[in-house]
Write a protein that holds these residues in place. Structure first.
Motif, PDB file in Angstrom:
ATOM      1  N   ARG A 128      17.535   8.536   4.419  1.00 45.71           N
ATOM      2  CA  ARG A 128      18.935   8.229   4.120  1.00 45.71           C
ATOM      3  C   ARG A 128      19.587   9.467   3.501  1.00 45.71           C
ATOM      4  NH1 ARG A 128      21.010   3.544  -0.152  1.00 45.71           N
ATOM      5  NH2 ARG A 128      23.205   3.503   0.507  1.00 45.71           N
ATOM      6  N   ASP A 132      23.720   9.607  -1.083  1.00 44.69           N
ATOM      7  CA  ASP A 132      23.765   8.161  -1.294  1.00 44.69           C
ATOM      8  C   ASP A 132      22.534   7.683  -2.049  1.00 44.69           C
ATOM      9  OD1 ASP A 132      26.233   7.434  -0.192  1.00 44.69           O
ATOM     10  OD2 ASP A 132      25.431   7.392   1.842  1.00 44.69           O
ATOM     11  N   THR A 135      22.945   8.575  -5.720  1.00 40.91           N
ATOM     12  CA  THR A 135      23.919   7.661  -6.320  1.00 40.91           C
ATOM     13  C   THR A 135      23.272   6.320  -6.632  1.00 40.91           C
ATOM     14  OG1 THR A 135      25.720   8.705  -5.071  1.00 40.91           O
ATOM     15  CG2 THR A 135      26.139   6.513  -5.963  1.00 40.91           C
ATOM     16  N   SER A 136      22.496   5.807  -5.673  1.00 39.95           N
ATOM     17  CA  SER A 136      21.828   4.517  -5.844  1.00 39.95           C
ATOM     18  C   SER A 136      20.732   4.592  -6.895  1.00 39.95           C
ATOM     19  CB  SER A 136      21.252   4.055  -4.503  1.00 39.95           C
ATOM     20  OG  SER A 136      20.698   2.766  -4.605  1.00 39.95           O
ATOM     21  N   ALA A 242      26.987   3.476   3.941  1.00 42.34           N
ATOM     22  CA  ALA A 242      26.840   4.926   4.049  1.00 42.34           C
ATOM     23  C   ALA A 242      28.080   5.614   3.500  1.00 42.34           C
ATOM     24  CB  ALA A 242      26.624   5.323   5.510  1.00 42.34           C
ATOM     25  N   ASN A 244      28.839   6.197   0.327  1.00 47.10           N
ATOM     26  CA  ASN A 244      29.324   5.709  -0.958  1.00 47.10           C
ATOM     27  C   ASN A 244      29.379   6.813  -2.018  1.00 47.10           C
ATOM     28  OD1 ASN A 244      30.097   3.373  -2.635  1.00 47.10           O
ATOM     29  ND2 ASN A 244      28.202   3.818  -3.728  1.00 47.10           N
ATOM     30  N   TRP A 245      28.581   7.852  -1.826  1.00 51.09           N
ATOM     31  CA  TRP A 245      28.548   8.955  -2.792  1.00 51.09           C
ATOM     32  C   TRP A 245      29.917   9.603  -2.972  1.00 51.09           C
ATOM     33  CZ3 TRP A 245      30.006  13.821  -1.207  1.00 51.09           C
ATOM     34  CH2 TRP A 245      30.056  14.049   0.182  1.00 51.09           C
TER      35      TRP A 245
END
Length: 286
Positions: A128, A132, A135-136, A242, A244-245
């Motif tokens: 991934r 992202d 961030t997660s 996808a 989201n960062w």
């Protein structure tokens, strides 16, 4: 040890945490021929440490240890017996299964050990976008047990785990690499590719049903895990989208990620050379 468990096809999902490994595990586990469970920590907390100790003692012959009484073949046989007995416990929940699936991001650094002890093992590496993932990871550190509470830790872990997992590409025919984003955009084709790689018969219609039944939104509400006896902690399934960062990472965080893991990000085709500057301008001038 009976030949039953040894004849099973062993599957391992590897890659960085927060890359969709749990989601993929749950979907593969829906196949009637696949047995899976919660993360068993078998290779990172047990087998891997024993193998590393063995190598150290063999390489330092002037200070012998267990290798004074055991041959390497005997030692590996002992470890294989432990592995088979563990997976037999898991298989008892679905005895008709022909495939045993284990998922744990930390296994990424033990792919050579896994292949040594289970020569027919197949590895599915889900990748991934590292931005992202970072961030997660940091969000997960705020909500539950994750320890990647800074960009430095998150970016480093993503870089390390992806590179470690890619070592399995050395095993011809035993490694498949897929993208999390492809699961989102073309789930049927991507998931069907995984089932085919595992030699698991399934139709596109059946794959579509699995994707619908295990949709990310449903997992968020159910907190489903790979085991019916365990629920994931609240907040484990976050947003699942996808890019989201771009909404959550500051320009400084983006630059820090690039300094640590930008090379791999570009190798994988997720970004160009000047993505930090371009993104910052877009945020400043929406």
């Amino acid at each position: 040890m009976s030949s039953t468990i040894q004849d099973k096809q062993f599957l391992f999902i590897i890659g960085a945490p927060r890359s969709g490994t749990t989601w993929l595990q749950i979907m593969l586990g829906e196949h009637p021929q696949v047995c899976t469970s919660v993360e068993l920590t078998l290779f990172d907390r047990y087998i891997g440490q024993w193998m590393e100790t063995w190598r150290h003692e063999v390489e330092n012959a002037h200070r012998p240890g267990l290798n004074l009484f055991w041959t390497e073949q005997e030692f590996h046989g002992f470890l294989q017996d432990f592995i088979y007995k563990t997976y037999e416990r898991a298989l008892a929940t679905k005895p008709e299964a022909t495939h045993v699936l284990d998922k744990r991001p930390s296994y990424s650094e033990h792919v050579e050990t896994i292949q040594t002890l289970l020569p027919n093992a197949r590895f599915i590496h889900i990748i991934r976008d590292g931005r992202d993932v970072a961030t997660s990871m940091m969000a997960a550190a705020r909500d539950f047990w994750f320890q990647t509470d800074t960009m430095q830790k998150a970016a480093t872990r993503w870089d390390e785990k992806v590179r470690q997992a890619q070592v399995a590409s050395r095993f011809a025919g035993q490694y498949l690499e897929i993208r999390y984003e492809d699961l989102l955009e073309d789930g049927v084709a991507t998931l069907k590719k995984v089932f085919d790689f595992c030699n698991l018969p399934i139709t596109e219609a059946q794959v579509g049903d699995i994707l619908e039944q295990q949709a990310f939104e449903k997992l968020q509400s159910s907190r489903k895990s790979a085991s019916s006896e365990y629920k994931m902690p609240p907040g484990f399934y976050r947003k699942g989208k996808a890019g989201n960062w771009q909404e959550e990472l500051s320009a400084a965080q983006q630059q820090q990620f690039d300094d640590i893991a930008g090379e791999l990000l570009r190798e994988l085709g997720y970004a160009g050379d000047n993505w930090v500057t371009q993104t910052s301008k877009e945020v400043a001038n929406p």
